[in-house]
Design a protein around this motif. Structure first.
Motif, short mmCIF file in Angstrom:
data_model
loop_
_atom_site.label_atom_id
_atom_site.label_comp_id
_atom_site.label_asym_id
_atom_site.label_seq_id
_atom_site.Cartn_x
_atom_site.Cartn_y
_atom_site.Cartn_z
N GLY A 58 50.34 5.70 28.35
CA GLY A 58 50.01 6.76 29.30
C GLY A 58 50.88 7.99 29.06
N PHE A 59 51.03 8.82 30.07
CA PHE A 59 51.74 10.09 29.92
C PHE A 59 53.25 9.93 30.02
CE2 PHE A 59 47.98 12.95 31.35
CZ PHE A 59 47.28 12.50 30.24
N VAL A 60 53.73 8.71 30.29
CA VAL A 60 55.16 8.45 30.31
C VAL A 60 55.54 7.87 28.95
CG1 VAL A 60 57.04 7.18 31.40
CG2 VAL A 60 55.14 8.06 32.79
N LEU A 61 56.26 8.63 28.16
CA LEU A 61 56.67 8.17 26.85
C LEU A 61 57.92 7.31 27.00
CD1 LEU A 61 56.11 11.33 24.63
CD2 LEU A 61 54.52 9.54 25.29
N ALA A 75 58.47 12.10 30.84
CA ALA A 75 57.19 11.98 31.55
C ALA A 75 56.50 13.34 31.47
CB ALA A 75 57.40 11.56 32.98
N LEU A 76 55.36 13.38 30.82
CA LEU A 76 54.67 14.64 30.58
C LEU A 76 53.48 14.78 31.53
CD1 LEU A 76 54.63 14.64 26.68
CD2 LEU A 76 56.19 15.88 28.19
N GLN A 77 53.15 16.02 31.83
CA GLN A 77 51.98 16.34 32.64
C GLN A 77 50.77 16.57 31.71
OE1 GLN A 77 52.11 16.30 36.08
NE2 GLN A 77 54.20 15.56 35.71
N LEU A 78 49.58 16.53 32.31
CA LEU A 78 48.36 16.67 31.51
C LEU A 78 48.35 17.97 30.72
CD1 LEU A 78 45.56 15.66 30.70
CD2 LEU A 78 44.64 16.76 32.76
N LEU A 79 48.77 19.08 31.33
CA LEU A 79 48.77 20.36 30.63
C LEU A 79 49.70 20.32 29.42
CD1 LEU A 79 47.84 23.28 30.50
CD2 LEU A 79 49.69 23.90 32.06
N VAL A 291 39.27 15.39 27.21
CA VAL A 291 38.44 14.31 26.66
C VAL A 291 38.90 13.96 25.25
CG1 VAL A 291 36.11 13.67 25.96
CG2 VAL A 291 36.47 14.89 28.10
N SER A 292 39.25 14.97 24.47
CA SER A 292 39.74 14.72 23.11
C SER A 292 41.03 13.92 23.15
CB SER A 292 39.97 16.05 22.38
OG SER A 292 40.45 15.84 21.08
N VAL A 293 41.93 14.26 24.07
CA VAL A 293 43.20 13.55 24.21
C VAL A 293 42.97 12.10 24.62
CG1 VAL A 293 45.30 13.39 25.60
CG2 VAL A 293 44.58 15.60 24.70
N GLN A 294 42.14 11.89 25.61
CA GLN A 294 42.01 10.57 26.21
C GLN A 294 41.03 9.66 25.49
OE1 GLN A 294 41.07 11.36 30.32
NE2 GLN A 294 43.18 11.88 30.84
N PHE A 295 39.98 10.22 24.89
CA PHE A 295 38.91 9.40 24.34
C PHE A 295 38.65 9.64 22.86
CE2 PHE A 295 37.00 10.09 28.81
CZ PHE A 295 37.85 9.15 29.34
N ILE A 296 38.38 10.89 22.51
CA ILE A 296 37.83 11.19 21.19
C ILE A 296 38.78 10.78 20.08
CG2 ILE A 296 37.02 13.02 19.66
CD1 ILE A 296 36.00 14.52 22.12
N TYR A 297 40.05 11.19 20.19
CA TYR A 297 40.97 10.96 19.07
C TYR A 297 41.14 9.47 18.80
CZ TYR A 297 44.79 11.80 15.84
OH TYR A 297 45.56 11.86 14.70
N ILE A 298 41.29 8.69 19.84
CA ILE A 298 41.56 7.27 19.64
C ILE A 298 40.36 6.58 18.99
CG2 ILE A 298 40.77 6.41 21.87
CD1 ILE A 298 44.03 5.41 20.14
#
Length: 911
Positions: A58-61, A75-79, A291-298
């Motif tokens: 998730g967004f917490v590295l 911990a990063l934010q979506l932006l 969408v690219s971050v969460q779905f497309i790239y993976i």
């Protein structure tokens, strides 16, 4: 017709370098060497690792360490995540794509200027010399004619792109403040870079301009430049025009005829930049990039791992084993192979070239014309983006824009996708029958049973993906992550398996499984954690077993790595990595002076992992840039309030005609999609036209699939049919004629979308009883198990239309090819075309006729839905006509059905 066998054209088969050159030429990518190759590989691997970490954590590295526990780094934010994602894409774009090759209009004019001065003043004149010196300097800074070097201009842009992302990470608190107070509230440049204080007065207008504003402007310009390089100049101009419109659209008079609805409130540049650069709802980092971050790239990474493992060649051999001996077998195998590869790739061009390198030469050798062979490959390859379970990047955008679970999207897309591939299959069968083309000799093919036995593990990831998505209903990102782990575990085990090592591998696997089970039972943690005294304490045997099963991927990887470490030089009989992995392993070994290392199993496994991650990053770059640029357009529409006015304008132009609106959408999708990624076409047209379609009562998911289908068709529609032109490069055929063949073979892909818009049962959608009271996205739902037993609904709304669509594509194939059992006359072709329309989309014809009558003042047009009884009656008429035509063609031989003497004489001779 000659009895001579077709010439052996195997010599035309391109080697891997030629295939790569075709892709490079179409995509305009550099072919780098030396330090640049290392830099691209390192950045690409870092990009993939970053995305894999996001999918896992998730967004917490963070990192889980034995005896320490969870260690959180940031911990990063979506932006911030989106900014880093786009920054990776920008950096790789500036490395992989040239700013100029010296063939553009500006370069040609500069060269012409130098030549003119040489003619008039002489080459030794000081003015000519100065112009040539300036030209040489500019060429050195900007131009890469051979696509093989990174220019100084590229190197200057890279740190700026990194700086734009670094600001989001280091100064996010200031960004949050400015999102409330505006960019003017940010620190000026000289306060950020204090060394500029003494010369602050020399900055002119920038003295009081906030650093965030400057970075935002530069960031948008970098995205536009990357778009020009990686996608096309035309998309860059379209996006730039929307940005200019956001600032100056206020100048359009509100009372102007037609265009008055395009007038918008006044927006300042800081407001525009804030919404386009510092926003996750709209703009560069909006929904498409999310969408690219969460779905497309993976999922791109999923495809890259499968491809590098050798799955592509295995799937092609499987397709030939399944269909190669049938009539027209090579072409049918091409369709199956392209469908399989579409699951891996999702890119029309890459799918066409990589699969076509095997299939097109065999199709030509068997007797198909080069243009037809290229058209078959391009048509089938373009279908990869609409074929579940993976589909293309646009499918993930549908998930986000419609708030529909991905499992529902692939269920809805299944029947139309199968219909498309079936339609192409029937066309190549009719063409093979017309030309008398048989299949391949069984001795040329692998045995399908032994092939499945040796490569079954390639099917496991796809099966797991479907299980996670449809049965477990996990999120797209989690499903893809678990499937990636499965691929890594399977390939590691297979790479370590041989007759010599299978005992050792099995013992290690069983030992690690038993040890982990014991550790979970005693300490509630893994083996290492238990040895270090960590863990929450013992748990039940059932819970310990479940936890151990959940770690099978990790156990498999460790067992395989330990086996390879103790027995590195083995010949893995079941695994054949992609050629790119083998070449990379040899290159690495020679670079360090250890050529034998190229055969080291552990080294090859490491190269496979690195090459997969690098390949995934390279493939993702144009997608990342495309979604970043295209996101600006819905951002402008949203911030300007243009949306409702635009819908009103489109409805007024359509004049209440759904058929006209669908035609406008289809043509717009094809025109806009020429030479552009499907994702771009989808994002733009969904923002502009989807609201108008849903306002006409079209189900939201069907409207989005309609736009997706025609965006895909653009890849094989002349004059800019990029997939067809890629196929022509492999087939060595006429590019334009190959495009014509590809479009003709894909005609059913153009009719099926109209069919499922007018008959939602074809995409397994059912209208809710209280749809009038629901929001647009809730009016229809994907069929559930209970619906399948509601025969009063399922038979007339789903089963009959589906069966009719399949028969309709057969009629369409007869129309296009002009042959079934015997040649088909012109009049028969017209009759087949009519039966195809009545079988597939009778409502389209009815509404079209009513619209035309409405234009001449007869009736009120075709705005209302066609009654179910009328729909079924027209399908019955189409079925009767189809059966009569098929029986007539089969039973009457050369006399035909509706056939004249001249038609029979002019028909091509049957082999």
């Amino acid at each position: 017709m000659t009895d001579e066998p077709p010439a052996d054209e195997t010599a035309d088969e391109p080697d891997p370098e030629e295939t790569e050159a075709i892709i490079q030429e179409i995509e305009r990518k550099r072919s780098l060497t030396g330090w640049a190759t290392v830099a691209v590989a390192a950045i690409g691997i870092a990009f993939s690792l970053f995305q894999m970490w996001l999918a896992a954590k998730g967004f917490v590295l963070s990192l889980t360490l034995p005896a320490v526990g969870e260690v959180e780094f940031v911990a990063l934010q979506l932006l911030q995540i989106n900014a880093i994602h786009v920054a990776f894409g920008l950096v790789l774009t500036f490395l992989l794509y040239p700013s100029s090759t010296g063939n553009g209009p500006i370069s040609r004019r500069c060269i012409a200027l130098g030549a003119t001065l040489d003619d008039r003043l002489g080459p030794d004149h000081p003015v000519s010399g100065s112009v040539h010196a300036v030209g040489d300097a500019l060429r050195w800074v900007f131009v890469d004619p051979d696509l093989d070097r990174v220019t100084p201009f590229d190197l200057a842009l890279i740190p700026v792109a990194v700086l734009s992302a670094a600001y989001f990470v280091t100064d996010f608190q200031e960004i949050q403040t400015m999102r409330a107070l505006g960019l003017e509230a940010g620190r000026p440049i000289h306060e950020v870079f204090t060394f500029l204080d003494p010369v602050a007065g020399l900055l002119g207008p920038l003295t009081e301009t906030s650093y965030a504003m400057v970075l935002g402007v530069i960031g948008v310009l970098l995205v536009l430049e990357a778009t020009r390089r990686a996608i096309s100049l035309y998309l860059m101009l379209i996006v730039a025009a929307f940005i200019v419109y956001a600032r100056f659209g206020v100048l359009i008079p509100q009372n102007a005829a037609y265009v008055g609805v395009l007038s918008i409130p006044e927006l300042s540049w800081p407001s525009i930049i804030q919404n386009l650069w510092y926003n996750t709802e709209n703009g560069v980092f909006g929904i498409p990039v999310t969408v690219s971050v969460q779905f497309i790239y993976i999922f791109i990474l999923f495809g890259a791992f499968l491809e590098m493992s050798g799955a592509g060649k295995w799937f092609i051999d499987l397709a030939y084993a399944a269909t190669g001996t049938r009539r027209g077998g090579p072409a049918k195998a091409s369709i199956l192979a392209s469908g399989f590869m579409g699951t891996i790739s999702g890119s029309s061009i890459a799918n066409t070239v990589t699969t076509g390198a095997f299939t097109i030469p065999l199709m030509k050798k068997s007797g198909y014309r080069p243009e037809f062979a290229g058209g078959v490959e391009a048509s089938a390859s373009s279908g990869g983006q609409i074929l579940p379970p993976v589909m293309g990047a646009a499918a993930f955008l549908i998930v986000q824009y419609t708030a529909t679970p991905f499992a529902d999207v692939i269920v809805a897309a299944t029947i139309p996708a199968i219909v498309f591939f079936f339609g192409v299959w029937v066309m190549v069968h009719f063409e093979a029958s017309r030309l008398g083309i048989g299949g391949l000799d069984p001795s040329e093919l692998v045995d399908i049973r032994s092939h499945l036995t040796s490569g079954w593990f390639y099917l496991v990831p796809i099966g797991l993906l479907l299980y996670y998505l449809i049965v477990e209903r996990l999120s797209v990102a989690r499903s893809a992550w678990f499937t990636l782990i499965a691929i890594g575990a399977l390939i590691t085990l297979v790479a370590a398996y041989s007759d010599e090592t299978r005992g050792r591998l099995g013992a290690l696997f069983v030992g690690l499984f038993a040890g982990n089970l014991a550790a979970q039972y005693v300490a509630g943690t893994g083996i290492l954690g238990a040895l270090l005294g960590a863990g929450p304490g013992g748990q039940s045997l059932q819970a310990a077993f479940a936890a151990t099963v959940g770690q099978l991927g990790g156990i498999s990887i460790v067992a395989g790595v330990l086996t390879l470490a103790t027995h590195p030089y083995i010949d893995a009989p079941l695994l054949e990595f992609d050629d790119a992995v083998d070449r990379a392993a040899e290159t690495n070994a020679s670079m360090i002076g250890q050529p034998r290392l190229a055969d080291n199993g552990l080294h090859r496994l490491g190269v496979f992992l690195g090459k997969s991650m690098e390949s995934g990053a390279r493939t993702a770059v144009p997608v990342v840039i495309a979604v970043a640029a295209a996101g600006i357009i819905p951002g402008v529409i949203s911030v300007s309030g243009l949306g409702p006015n635009l819908v009103a304008l489109i409805e007024a132009v359509a004049g209440g005609s759904l058929v006209l609106l669908l035609l406008v959408t289809a043509v717009s999708s094809i025109l806009l999609g020429m030479g552009m990624p499907t994702t771009v076409t989808y994002i733009i047209l969904v923002s502009l036209l989807a609201p108008a379609l849903t306002a006409f009562g079209v189900p939201e998911l069907a409207a989005h699939l309609f736009i997706l289908y025609f965006g895909v068709i653009a890849d094989i529609t002349p004059p800019v049919a990029v997939a067809a032109y890629a196929a022509s490069g492999v087939a060595k055929s006429d590019a334009f004629q190959t495009g014509i063949e590809a479009f003709s073979l894909s005609l059913n892909k153009a009719i099926v979308p109209f069919a499922f818009v007018l008959t939602p049962g074809l995409v397994l959608l059912r209208r809710e009883p209280n749809a009038a009271d629901l929001e647009i996205g809730e009016k229809y739902r994907v069929l559930g198990t209970a619906d399948l037993f509601d025969l009063a609904y399922i038979v007339p709304e789903v089963l009959i239309p589906t069966a009719c669509v399949f028969l309709g594509v057969v009629a369409l194939a007869a129309t296009v090819i002009g042959y079934v059992y015997t040649p088909v006359s012109r009049l028969e072709r017209a009759a087949f075309a009519l039966s195809s329309l009545l079988l597939m989309a009778p409502g389209l014809g009815v509404r079209g006729v009513l619209d035309v009558l409405g234009l001449v003042g007869i009736g009120s047009g075709g705005g209302s839905e066609v009654a179910l009884g009328v729909d079924l009656a027209l399908r019955g008429v189409g079925l009767a006509l189809f059966v009569a035509l098929m029986l007539g063609n089969r039973g009457q031989g050369a006399s035909g059905f509706f056939r004249s003497e001249s038609d029979a004489e002019s028909s091509p001779e049957t082999a």
